[in-house]
Design an enzyme around this catalytic site. Sequence first.
Site, PDB file in Angstrom:
ATOM      1  N   ASP A 166      21.769 -19.014 -24.176  1.00 59.28           N
ATOM      2  CA  ASP A 166      20.993 -18.129 -25.044  1.00 59.28           C
ATOM      3  C   ASP A 166      20.138 -18.876 -26.059  1.00 59.28           C
ATOM      4  O   ASP A 166      19.310 -18.260 -26.736  1.00 59.28           O
ATOM      5  CB  ASP A 166      21.929 -17.186 -25.809  1.00 59.28           C
ATOM      6  CG  ASP A 166      22.551 -16.119 -24.924  1.00 59.28           C
ATOM      7  OD1 ASP A 166      22.078 -15.936 -23.785  1.00 59.28           O
ATOM      8  OD2 ASP A 166      23.509 -15.468 -25.371  1.00 59.28           O
ATOM      9  N   LYS A 205      19.749 -11.161 -31.191  1.00 61.69           N
ATOM     10  CA  LYS A 205      19.159 -10.560 -29.982  1.00 61.69           C
ATOM     11  C   LYS A 205      20.034  -9.421 -29.503  1.00 61.69           C
ATOM     12  O   LYS A 205      21.232  -9.345 -29.777  1.00 61.69           O
ATOM     13  CB  LYS A 205      19.009 -11.613 -28.870  1.00 61.69           C
ATOM     14  CG  LYS A 205      20.293 -12.285 -28.396  1.00 61.69           C
ATOM     15  CD  LYS A 205      21.096 -11.506 -27.371  1.00 61.69           C
ATOM     16  CE  LYS A 205      22.342 -12.235 -26.924  1.00 61.69           C
ATOM     17  NZ  LYS A 205      23.285 -11.367 -26.161  1.00 61.69           N
TER      18      LYS A 205
END
Length: 298
Positions: free
Chosen positions: A137, A10
Amino acid sequence: MSVTVRVPAKVNVQLAVAAPRPDGFHDLANVFLAVGLYDEVTVTPAAELRITCEGPDAGQVPLDRTNLAARAAIALGERYGRGPDVHIHIAKDIPVAGGMAGGSADGAGALVACDALWGTGASRAELLEICAELGSDVPFSLVGGAALGVGRGERLTPLEVGGDFHWVFATAVRGLSTPAVYKEFDRLTADVDVPEPVASKPLLDALAKGDPDALAASVSNDLQPAALSLFPELSATLDAGRAAGALAALVSGSGPTTAYLARDEATAHRIAERLAASGTCRSVRTALGPAPGATVVA
């Protein structure tokens, strides 16, 4: 039988960070975009929990129960009354300790793989709940695409993306500890009135329209000054990327990987070539976003 799950890296196109809470965490407005750099996590039945790893910087990956992939197998096993007796093999392509959620990706990958291997039939909501317990996350690594994360970043709202975005990523000669970067953020903002984090409407609009110029004008990372304070050499890498034609240059998450938004594929490759020749980074990769979340591939 074994199950292999592919999980993306990401980039944080916005990372707005509040002052520390009493529990030491920070409230965030975290706009995640999954990009096409992947780890693959394979789980196979075994006599006991075992972890192996291959790929760039595999030697830096813990191979004990502190690894998020191991913790994911343990957490799912505890919910369903079974021991985490699997061999977890991680084929790494996401930079280690680079601010691109490689460890979180491995946790989400192992969770999805163990769920498929064991046939637990866990719901999406249950898997996301376990992800949130593992780390801030990890839920996004499961979901992929683009999303706004609030709270610690674990409470997600999917976001519309109107097109592909071309990225270049430069890895650094060493890693950065996420807790150390947050600690430095706290030090740098100790005497500052830190505003409550809010998602940027121009940035969300740019994502929805697939507009790289508008996105470039809107990206931000409140952790970047802390990362640069701990790793000043990153400034030269960011400057090299800008000089090579990047629309925007920023530290990815807590760093030290740096991210460069390009107008198109040809420009991305040109930026990558010039960054590689600049001598300011260890390696350079190109990737497209958004990318799908954790996906069973074999």
